[in-house]
Design a protein around this motif. Structure first.
Motif, PDB file in Angstrom:
ATOM      1  N   ALA A 516       0.833  -1.200   0.000  1.00 52.20           N
ATOM      2  CA  ALA A 516       0.000   0.000   0.000  1.00 52.20           C
ATOM      3  C   ALA A 516       0.873   1.258   0.000  1.00 52.20           C
ATOM      4  CB  ALA A 516      -0.929  -0.010   1.214  1.00 52.20           C
ATOM      5  N   ILE A 517       1.994   1.227   0.732  1.00 59.15           N
ATOM      6  CA  ILE A 517       2.903   2.370   0.753  1.00 59.15           C
ATOM      7  C   ILE A 517       3.515   2.589  -0.632  1.00 59.15           C
ATOM      8  CG2 ILE A 517       5.134   3.166   1.643  1.00 59.15           C
ATOM      9  CD1 ILE A 517       4.366   1.923   4.322  1.00 59.15           C
ATOM     10  N   MET A 518       3.858   1.502  -1.315  1.00 63.82           N
ATOM     11  CA  MET A 518       4.422   1.630  -2.656  1.00 63.82           C
ATOM     12  C   MET A 518       3.439   2.300  -3.614  1.00 63.82           C
ATOM     13  SD  MET A 518       7.492   0.552  -2.541  1.00 63.82           S
ATOM     14  CE  MET A 518       7.827   0.479  -4.302  1.00 63.82           C
ATOM     15  N   ARG A 519       2.165   1.990  -3.491  1.00 63.29           N
ATOM     16  CA  ARG A 519       1.166   2.617  -4.353  1.00 63.29           C
ATOM     17  C   ARG A 519       1.028   4.105  -4.032  1.00 63.29           C
ATOM     18  NH1 ARG A 519      -1.366  -2.675  -3.896  1.00 63.29           N
ATOM     19  NH2 ARG A 519      -2.424  -2.069  -1.964  1.00 63.29           N
ATOM     20  N   ARG A 520       1.082   4.453  -2.741  1.00 63.88           N
ATOM     21  CA  ARG A 520       1.002   5.866  -2.366  1.00 63.88           C
ATOM     22  C   ARG A 520       2.212   6.643  -2.878  1.00 63.88           C
ATOM     23  NH1 ARG A 520       0.147   6.271   3.915  1.00 63.88           N
ATOM     24  NH2 ARG A 520       0.204   8.511   3.388  1.00 63.88           N
ATOM     25  N   LEU A 521       3.396   6.007  -2.788  1.00 65.30           N
ATOM     26  CA  LEU A 521       4.613   6.666  -3.276  1.00 65.30           C
ATOM     27  C   LEU A 521       4.545   6.898  -4.785  1.00 65.30           C
ATOM     28  CD1 LEU A 521       7.372   4.781  -1.236  1.00 65.30           C
ATOM     29  CD2 LEU A 521       6.769   7.209  -1.057  1.00 65.30           C
ATOM     30  N   ALA A 522       4.071   5.891  -5.533  1.00 62.12           N
ATOM     31  CA  ALA A 522       3.978   6.030  -6.984  1.00 62.12           C
ATOM     32  C   ALA A 522       3.080   7.199  -7.368  1.00 62.12           C
ATOM     33  CB  ALA A 522       3.461   4.738  -7.593  1.00 62.12           C
ATOM     34  N   ALA A 523       2.009   7.412  -6.616  1.00 58.26           N
ATOM     35  CA  ALA A 523       1.106   8.525  -6.911  1.00 58.26           C
ATOM     36  C   ALA A 523       1.722   9.859  -6.505  1.00 58.26           C
ATOM     37  CB  ALA A 523      -0.218   8.320  -6.196  1.00 58.26           C
ATOM     38  N   ALA A 524       2.394   9.906  -5.341  1.00 57.20           N
ATOM     39  CA  ALA A 524       2.929  11.164  -4.838  1.00 57.20           C
ATOM     40  C   ALA A 524       4.173  11.617  -5.599  1.00 57.20           C
ATOM     41  CB  ALA A 524       3.256  11.026  -3.346  1.00 57.20           C
ATOM     42  N   LEU A 525       4.995  10.676  -6.089  1.00 56.94           N
ATOM     43  CA  LEU A 525       6.230  11.046  -6.773  1.00 56.94           C
ATOM     44  C   LEU A 525       5.984  11.685  -8.138  1.00 56.94           C
ATOM     45  CD1 LEU A 525       8.444   7.963  -5.835  1.00 56.94           C
ATOM     46  CD2 LEU A 525       8.723  10.312  -5.027  1.00 56.94           C
ATOM     47  N   ALA A 526       4.767  11.605  -8.618  1.00 61.89           N
ATOM     48  CA  ALA A 526       4.438  12.271  -9.879  1.00 61.89           C
ATOM     49  C   ALA A 526       4.196  13.765  -9.680  1.00 61.89           C
ATOM     50  CB  ALA A 526       3.199  11.623 -10.489  1.00 61.89           C
ATOM     51  N   GLN A 557      12.919   5.750  -7.050  1.00 63.03           N
ATOM     52  CA  GLN A 557      13.868   6.833  -6.795  1.00 63.03           C
ATOM     53  C   GLN A 557      14.534   7.297  -8.097  1.00 63.03           C
ATOM     54  OE1 GLN A 557      15.756   6.660  -2.488  1.00 63.03           O
ATOM     55  NE2 GLN A 557      16.105   4.707  -3.536  1.00 63.03           N
ATOM     56  N   GLN A 558      14.928   6.342  -8.939  1.00 63.83           N
ATOM     57  CA  GLN A 558      15.603   6.698 -10.192  1.00 63.83           C
ATOM     58  C   GLN A 558      14.648   7.431 -11.143  1.00 63.83           C
ATOM     59  OE1 GLN A 558      17.135   3.007 -11.693  1.00 63.83           O
ATOM     60  NE2 GLN A 558      18.710   2.822 -10.080  1.00 63.83           N
ATOM     61  N   GLU A 559      13.438   6.948 -11.278  1.00 61.02           N
ATOM     62  CA  GLU A 559      12.496   7.561 -12.211  1.00 61.02           C
ATOM     63  C   GLU A 559      12.058   8.957 -11.770  1.00 61.02           C
ATOM     64  OE1 GLU A 559       9.266   4.877 -12.586  1.00 61.02           O
ATOM     65  OE2 GLU A 559      10.390   3.416 -13.814  1.00 61.02           O
ATOM     66  N   GLY A 561      13.838  10.927  -9.484  1.00 62.49           N
ATOM     67  CA  GLY A 561      14.945  11.788  -9.098  1.00 62.49           C
ATOM     68  C   GLY A 561      14.841  12.276  -7.671  1.00 62.49           C
ATOM     69  N   ARG A 562      14.081  11.590  -6.850  1.00 63.81           N
ATOM     70  CA  ARG A 562      13.908  11.988  -5.450  1.00 63.81           C
ATOM     71  C   ARG A 562      14.373  10.851  -4.534  1.00 63.81           C
ATOM     72  NH1 ARG A 562       9.087  13.783  -7.932  1.00 63.81           N
ATOM     73  NH2 ARG A 562       8.846  16.061  -7.878  1.00 63.81           N
ATOM     74  N   GLU A 563      14.700  11.255  -3.295  1.00 64.50           N
ATOM     75  CA  GLU A 563      15.180  10.294  -2.301  1.00 64.50           C
ATOM     76  C   GLU A 563      14.012   9.797  -1.443  1.00 64.50           C
ATOM     77  OE1 GLU A 563      18.367   9.935   1.424  1.00 64.50           O
ATOM     78  OE2 GLU A 563      18.010  11.881   0.435  1.00 64.50           O
ATOM     79  N   ILE A 564      14.013   8.496  -1.180  1.00 62.60           N
ATOM     80  CA  ILE A 564      13.009   7.905  -0.284  1.00 62.60           C
ATOM     81  C   ILE A 564      13.719   7.454   0.989  1.00 62.60           C
ATOM     82  CG2 ILE A 564      11.310   6.066   0.020  1.00 62.60           C
ATOM     83  CD1 ILE A 564      10.895   6.050  -2.975  1.00 62.60           C
ATOM     84  N   GLN A 565      13.391   8.093   2.106  1.00 68.18           N
ATOM     85  CA  GLN A 565      13.971   7.737   3.403  1.00 68.18           C
ATOM     86  C   GLN A 565      12.942   6.952   4.215  1.00 68.18           C
ATOM     87  OE1 GLN A 565      15.165  11.385   5.281  1.00 68.18           O
ATOM     88  NE2 GLN A 565      16.876  11.723   3.853  1.00 68.18           N
ATOM     89  N   MET A 566      13.441   6.022   5.007  1.00 62.35           N
ATOM     90  CA  MET A 566      12.533   5.190   5.806  1.00 62.35           C
ATOM     91  C   MET A 566      12.896   5.307   7.281  1.00 62.35           C
ATOM     92  SD  MET A 566      12.081   1.824   3.429  1.00 62.35           S
ATOM     93  CE  MET A 566      11.736   2.019   1.666  1.00 62.35           C
ATOM     94  N   LEU A 567      11.861   5.574   8.090  1.00 60.83           N
ATOM     95  CA  LEU A 567      12.050   5.753   9.522  1.00 60.83           C
ATOM     96  C   LEU A 567      11.129   4.789  10.264  1.00 60.83           C
ATOM     97  CD1 LEU A 567      13.353   7.359  11.868  1.00 60.83           C
ATOM     98  CD2 LEU A 567      11.433   8.969  11.697  1.00 60.83           C
ATOM     99  N   ALA A 568      11.729   3.895  11.075  1.00 55.75           N
ATOM    100  CA  ALA A 568      10.937   2.907  11.827  1.00 55.75           C
ATOM    101  C   ALA A 568      10.324   3.557  13.062  1.00 55.75           C
ATOM    102  CB  ALA A 568      11.813   1.728  12.236  1.00 55.75           C
TER     103      ALA A 568
END
Length: 596
Positions: A516-526, A557-559, A561-568
């Motif tokens: 679910a997080i991957m889908r949210r990231l794909a939408a937001a990175l656009a 990240q490559q497509e 050009g932004r950095e994805i950081q992960m915080l537990a």
């Protein structure tokens, strides 16, 4: 307050007609002589009152070592049901026909027009007139009136309409005659003072439910000031006993303008016992009257008895061998109450002594803990499973290991259902389950089997203090019933909603949440306006993202050009949070708007 009773010629004439046949059969019968109750199998019945604990106080009725009834109060959940207050109308909502009343406890109560005495609409009405103005029987509350339907009074003793008020309907089994309901703004005005009784505690966003039809419960009677009606609880179905109790009421000096209902506990009681209870209630009414006259602001006028007194009033029966209490102060109050109303049973109230806790010493603590279990085992190997939702309660019956040599499935199903019915009634009573309840019995093909299970279920529910309406078993094996809510329910008293599953009993697995997080990231990175996205979620989800979904994360990240950081975040159990950051570290909304 006036002494004596108004007795019209019509009253006498109707009473003579109603009891003519009975008097012919029993001319020499003494009204004060109670009828013998039917023989019942002997069971050792005790009442245990655990009042020593500061947070929880429990009163359990124990028969043959099993808890069959339970009352419980929790310190952080204060109940106001049956309390009477002087309140002030703070708002009128004509669209829903209701008023909101400040009764001095911080949260306004809900008062519907159907629960307002018609006399409140009189131009010169004031609260002190409540102490001397009777309500005409034609103005008695209908479906919405608590006094008539037993909401404010103990619920199992919903009073029956006085037969004298409607002789044309025979033996008093008809419905209440309809009455005109006035609009709420014709009955009350903003700022007006009212005397209200709480019939239901606040639930969620809903405030307490109120009524102006006041009733004060005693041991054998319910006193209904300002409602001129006498009668017998509709749960007393023995006609001879009903007539005997009515004759006792007619021989008592009930103050003018007051009504009295005989509770089911009055079965078999003598005139002296009932008169003693009436005197106790009239003393409570005098105290109420003094408080009503002594102020002008919202304040309590009568407060429901604590668990000790309610135990003796509502749970004690002549079959009770002993009432054992573990707190000396509560024991003293119970002795005082018993000595006043039931002196012949005073020796049955006992103080628990010894180092072991009361419930442990009588071997019922484990039985109490089972009340909170989702699954309840049946003696023959079957079980019932209880699931509670916001709207209804579902109870499923399973045959489990129930087997009989050479028995057909129909016989096994019938045996299991008959074994489950009394246990279901017991669990409903102990857990105080209310609202719509659906019983999923094991399917039975024979109509006779279904009728037998229906009958046993009805019989098992008769011991319940709450009112219940029961349907029929459907073609799908479901039996629906509704049960009056006496309180918030045991589960709400002792359980908090789990912060992890939010009451669902399940958690979404880490793999699904990571996807679910991957889908949210794909939408937001656009979107534009930020350089870094920070993912805050549970460590298990972080691990899944870094191990199982690493190629997909790197591709995003490559497509983009932004950095994805992960915080537990260990406490981030269900909802994952994404933060979008600019190059200077400031957080923004996707699309370039800065988050304030």
């Amino acid at each position: 307050m006036h002494d004596g009773r108004r007795r019209s010629a019509r009253d006498h004439e109707h009473e003579e007609e109603e009891d003519q046949e009975e008097e012919r059969e029993d001319e020499e019968e003494d009204d004060d002589e109670p009828r013998a109750e039917p023989h019942r199998p002997h069971r050792r019945r005790l009442i245990l009152v655990n009042a020593r604990d500061t947070e929880e106080k429990r009163a359990a009725v124990v028969e043959d070592g099993r808890i069959v009834d339970l009352q419980m109060t929790v310190k952080k959940h204060v109940s106001y049901v049956n309390d009477i207050y002087r309140g002030r109308v703070v708002n009128l909502e004509t669209a829903i026909g209701a008023a909101f009343v400040d009764f001095g406890e911080g949260r306004n109560g809900f008062l519907h027009a159907s629960d307002v005495l018609p006399s409140y609409g009189e131009p010169d009405w004031n609260l002190e007139k409540l102490l001397s103005t009777p309500v005409e029987e034609d103005e008695a509350p209908g479906e919405g009136g608590a006094a008539a339907e037993g909401e404010a009074a103990p619920s199992e003793d919903a009073p029956e309409e006085d037969e004298r008020a409607a002789p044309e309907r025979g033996r008093g089994r008809g419905r209440h005659r309809p009455r005109v309901r006035l609009p709420i703004d014709h009955l009350l005005k903003k700022g007006q003072m009212v005397a209200v009784q709480i019939t239901k505690d606040a639930i969620g966003d809903k405030g307490p439910t109120l009524t102006t039809y006041i009733s004060i419960p005693g041991r054998y009677l319910v006193l209904m000031p300002s409602l001129e009606r006498t009668g017998v609880s509709r749960k007393i179905d023995d006609e001879r006993e009903r007539r005997r109790l009515k004759r006792i009421l007619q021989s008592l000096e009930i103050p003018e303008g007051m009504g009295v209902i005989v509770r089911t506990a009055g079965i078999g009681r003598t005139k002296m016992e009932i008169k003693r209870d009436l005197d106790y209630l009239l003393l409570a009414w005098e105290d109420f009257s003094k408080r009503l006259r002594s102020g002008r602001n919202p304040a309590p006028l009568y407060q429901e008895s604590d668990i000790a007194i309610r135990t003796m009033r509502d749970l004690f029966t002549p079959e009770t061998e002993a009432v054992i209490v573990d707190d000396p102060e509560v024991y003293r109050r119970m002795v005082e109450f018993t000595g006043r109303l039931m002196p012949e049973h005073l020796d049955r109230v006992k103080l628990h002594e010894g180092p072991r806790p009361l419930f442990h010493s009588h071997g019922v603590e484990q039985d109490f803990e089972k009340i909170f279990a989702r699954r309840v085992e049946l003696p023959s190997g079957g079980s019932i499973v209880i699931e509670q939702t916001e709207a209804l309660v579902a109870i499923d019956v399973n045959s489990g290991r129930t087997r009989e040599e050479g028995a057909e499935f129909e016989d096994i199903a019938l045996k299991t259902n008959l074994e489950a019915a009394p246990e279901i009634a017991r669990q409903i009573r102990l857990r105080d389950l209310g609202g719509i309840i659906v019983l999923d019995y094991i399917d039975m093909m024979r109509a006779s089997s279904r009728k037998t299970v229906e009958r046993v279920t009805r019989e098992a529910l008769k011991a319940d203090r709450a009112r219940a309406k029961i349907g029929r078993i459907s073609q799908f094996g479901l039996l629906e019933l509704t049960r009056q809510r006496l309180g918030p329910g045991l589960s709400k008293l002792v359980y908090d909603t789990c912060s992890r599953c939010r009451g669902s009993g399940r958690r979404r697995n880490a793999s699904s949440r990571a996807q679910a997080i991957m889908r949210r990231l794909a939408a937001a990175l656009a979107l534009k306006g930020y350089t870094t996205v920070e993912v805050r979620t549970h460590p298990d989800v972080i691990e899944c993202l870094q191990k199982d979904l690493r190629p997909e994360v790197e591709r995003l990240q490559q497509e983009s050009g932004r950095e994805i950081q992960m915080l537990a975040v260990p406490d981030q159990v269900e909802d994952s949070v994404l933060h979008y950051l600019r190059a200077d570290g400031r957080e923004v909304r996707p699309g370039g708007r800065r988050r304030r």
